[in-house]
Design an enzyme around this catalytic site. Structure first.
Site, PDB file in Angstrom:
ATOM      1  N   HIS A 269       0.859  -1.198   0.000  1.00  0.00           N
ATOM      2  CA  HIS A 269       0.000   0.000   0.000  1.00  0.00           C
ATOM      3  C   HIS A 269       0.893   1.244   0.000  1.00  0.00           C
ATOM      4  CE1 HIS A 269      -3.437   2.474   0.602  1.00  0.00           C
ATOM      5  NE2 HIS A 269      -3.742   2.215   1.850  1.00  0.00           N
ATOM      6  N   HIS A 308      -2.799  -2.612  -9.493  1.00  0.00           N
ATOM      7  CA  HIS A 308      -3.772  -1.936  -8.618  1.00  0.00           C
ATOM      8  C   HIS A 308      -5.044  -2.779  -8.564  1.00  0.00           C
ATOM      9  CE1 HIS A 308      -6.201   1.275  -6.846  1.00  0.00           C
ATOM     10  NE2 HIS A 308      -5.053   1.851  -6.553  1.00  0.00           N
ATOM     11  N   ASP A 364       2.534   5.093  -6.922  1.00  0.00           N
ATOM     12  CA  ASP A 364       3.801   4.923  -6.192  1.00  0.00           C
ATOM     13  C   ASP A 364       4.999   4.722  -7.095  1.00  0.00           C
ATOM     14  OD1 ASP A 364       1.667   3.281  -4.030  1.00  0.00           O
ATOM     15  OD2 ASP A 364       2.843   5.035  -3.440  1.00  0.00           O
TER      16      ASP A 364
END
Ligand code: SDX
Length: 443
Positions: A269, A308, A364
Site C-alpha cells: 500500500h 492496482h 507509487d
C-alpha cells in the site's frame, strides 16, 4: 416481475428467490440469508476474503473508474485539481464536499494553521524511539498518542467535535512527521512557521538549519502541493478501510488514524513508494531491466509501483507525476532513476504478462523518484503519503459516523477447524512434532 431483481434458483431445494438489485448494481448480502435448505440452516453467506467484489459503504467522497483510469474528488477530475487547486483547498473539498469561496478558504486555512503546534510532551515520545526508527512507526505511535491529549475527541457524534479534530489532525500531522524525521537525524525540532504555506511550513520543519527564517523553494513547495493533492483520497483503499473499520466501534478519530497509518505502512500500500525506489536502485541500470522482468514473470518478486486492485488501466495520478517530474528536476537536478523507470514501464507495457494481468504503473511508481530528487530519505516516502491522506481518512470517517446504515464492522467466517473434541490429560496427548504441525498450520 420487476426488472431490477435477481432471480436465484436454489437447486438444492428447487426454490426460487427474487433479490432486489439496488442503485449501483449491488445486491444486499443479507438478502441471501433467506436461502436455506431447512429451518436449522443459517442461510447463504457471501465469501470475499479481500473484499474484491464487496461494497462496504456508500460514499460521496471519491469516484474511480478503474477501466477508464478516472479519478474524481467530489466530482472534480484529479487532473483539474492538480493543475488549478492547492492541497488545503482540495482538503476542504474532500472534507466539506464543495470548493470553498474566498472567505471560507481563508477561514479554513487559518483554522488549520492555528493547530500546527503539538503538546510539548510529544517530544518525549519522540525521544523514546531509537535514532534509526522508521518514521512511519513513529508517526502511527504519536498520532495514536494524540488520543490521550484530546479526550474531547471521543464525542464522535458531535459535529463541532468532528470538525475540530479534523482541523487539528490536518494541522498537526506535518509537525509530527517533521519531528520524527528530525529525531532520526539527531537534529533539533523546528517549530511550525505559521507565516508559510502548508507545504512550505512542512519543508521548513524538515530542512531548516541555522538560518533565522526558512525560505522554501517555490517550485518544490508547489511540487509537494501537487503530490499532496494526488494522494488526498482514493475511495475504499486498505488504509481507509482500516479507518472506517476501527471507527465503527466508535473510538476517537486519532485512534482510527493510527490504524489507518499502520495499514498504509505496508509495502503493498503506502509503503510501495519506498519499495519501488529501492527496486529501481537495485536494478541500477537499464541493461538490468530484462533480468528483473524475468523474475517478476516467474513469480519470484513483484514490480513495486505497478498494479492496482481497481485501476486496470494507467493510474491517472502516475500519468500526472511522470510529466511533473521533469518540472521538479529543473530545480533539483535530474534523478537518473527516472530513465530506468521510464524504460521499465515501456518494456513492461509491451509484455504479455503485464498486459494480460492489466498491470500498469500506479501512483507509487513515480512519486518516490520525485521525493528522492527533492532530498527526502526513502523512509519518509510513506510518511509523505500519510500526511495528505489524512484529509481523506477524516472525510471518510465522518461519512461513516453519519451513515445510518453503518454498524460495528464484524464480518462472519467460514469455519474450517476441528469439530468438537474433549480435553485430555497431558500424559496422553500426541507427541510435540504432531502438535507443532497443527500449531504451524493454524498460524
Ligand atoms: C496504493 O487501493 C488503493 O486505492 C491504493 C492506493 C491509494 O491511493 O490508496 O492506490 C495506493 O497502495 C497503490 C498500490 C501500491 N502497491 C504496489 O505498487 C505494490 C505492488 N502491487 C501489488 O502488490 C498489487 O498490484 C496490489 C497489491 C496493488 C493489488 O493487488 P491485487 O489487486 O490484490 O492483485 P493480486 O495481488 O491478486 O494480483 C493479481 C495477479 C497475480 O498474479 P496471478 O497469481 O493471478 O498469476 O497480478 C499479479 C499477481 O501476481 N500482480 C503482480 C503485481 N501486482 C499484481 N505481478 C507483478 N508485479 C505486480 N506489481
Amino acid at each position: 416481475m420487476a426488472n431490477n431483481t435477481l432471480t436465484i434458483t436454489d437447486n438444492r431445494t428447487g426454490k426460487k428467490y427474487d433479490v432486489p438489485i439496488e442503485e449501483g448494481g449491488v445486491i444486499r448480502a443479507m438478502d441471501l440469508r433467506q436461502i436455506k435448505t431447512g429451518a436449522d440452516d443459517f442461510g447463504l453467506m457471501t465469501y470475499d476474503p479481500s473484499f474484491g467484489n464487496t461494497a462496504s459503504c456508500r460514499s460521496r467522497v471519491t469516484y474511480i473508474d478503474g477501466d477508464k483510469g478516472i479519478l474524481r474528488y467530489r466530482g472534480y477530475p484529479i487532473e483539474e485539481l492538480a493543475e488549478k487547486s492547492n492541497y488545503l483547498e482540495t482538503a476542504y473539498l474532500i472534507v466539506k464536499g464543495e470548493l470553498p469561496d474566498q472567505a471560507h478558504y481563508d477561514r479554513w486555512k487559518h483554522n488549520i494553521t492555528i493547530h500546527t503546534m503539538v503538546h510539548e510532551n510529544i517530544k518525549m515520545f519522540m525521544e523514546g524511539f531509537r535514532y534509526d526508527s522508521h518514521p512511519m512507526g513513529m508517526l502511527l505511535s504519536t498520532v495514536g498518542a494524540l488520543s490521550t491529549f484530546y479526550p474531547d475527541a471521543s464525542a464522535i457524534h458531535d459535529l463541532e467535535s468532528r470538525r475540530l479534530q479534523t482541523r487539528r489532525l490536518i494541522g498537526k500531522i506535518p509537525t509530527l512527521a517533521a519531528f520524527a524525521f528530525r529525531h532520526t537525524r539527531g537534529l533539533p525540532y523546528v517549530y511550525p512557521d505559521n507565516d508559510l504555506s502548508y507545504t512550505g511550513n512542512l519543508l521548513a520543519m524538515l530542512f531548516k538549519m541555522t538560518e533565522l527564517t526558512y525560505k522554501p523553494n517555490p517550485v518544490l513547495e508547489r511540487a509537494l502541493d501537487v503530490l499532496f493533492i494526488l494522494h488526498a483520497d482514493h475511495e475504499q483503499n486498505c488504509s481507509t478501510n482500516a479507518m472506517r473499520a476501527v471507527g465503527s466501534s466508535q473510538p476517537d478519530p486519532y485512534a482510527c488514524a493510527s490504524a489507518a497509518i499502520s495499514a498504509l505502512y505496508g509495502p503493498l500500500h503506502g509503503g510501495a513508494n519506498e519499495a519501488a525506489i529501492r527496486m529501481l536502485m537495485e536494478i541500477g541500470s537499464v541493461s538490468a531491466i530484462p533480468a528483473l522482468i524475468k523474475k517478476v514473470k516467474e513469480g519470484e518478486r513483484r514490480l513495486m509501483g505497478f498494479g492496482h486492485r481497481v485501476y486496470k488501466n494507467y493510474d491517472p495520478r502516475a500519468k500526472i507525476l511522470k510529466h511533473f517530474a521533469e518540472q521538479v528536476f529543473e530545480v533539483t537536478g535530474r534523478n537518473p532513476l527516472i530513465d530506468i523507470a521510464v524504460e521499465l514501464e515501456r518494456i513492461a507495457l509491451q509484455d504479455d504478462y503485464f498486459i494480460s494481468h492489466k498491470l500498469y504503473p500506479n501512483v507509487d511508481f513515480y512519486s518516490g523518484i520525485i521525493y528522492q530528487a527533492m532530498g527526502f530519505p526513502m523512509t519518509m516516502f510513506p510518511v509523505l503519503f500519510a500526511i495528505p491522506r489524512t484529509s481523506g481518512w477524516m472525510a471518510q470517517w465522518a461519512e461513516m459516523v453519519r451513515d445510518p446504515e453503518q454498524k460495528i464492522a464484524r464480518p462472519r467466517q467460514v469455519y474450517i477447524g476441528e469439530s468438537t473434541r474433549h480435553y485430555t490429560p497431558i500424559q496422553s496427548r500426541p507427541k510435540p512434532t504432531q502438535h507443532e504441525d497443527a500449531v504451524s498450520e493454524a498460524i
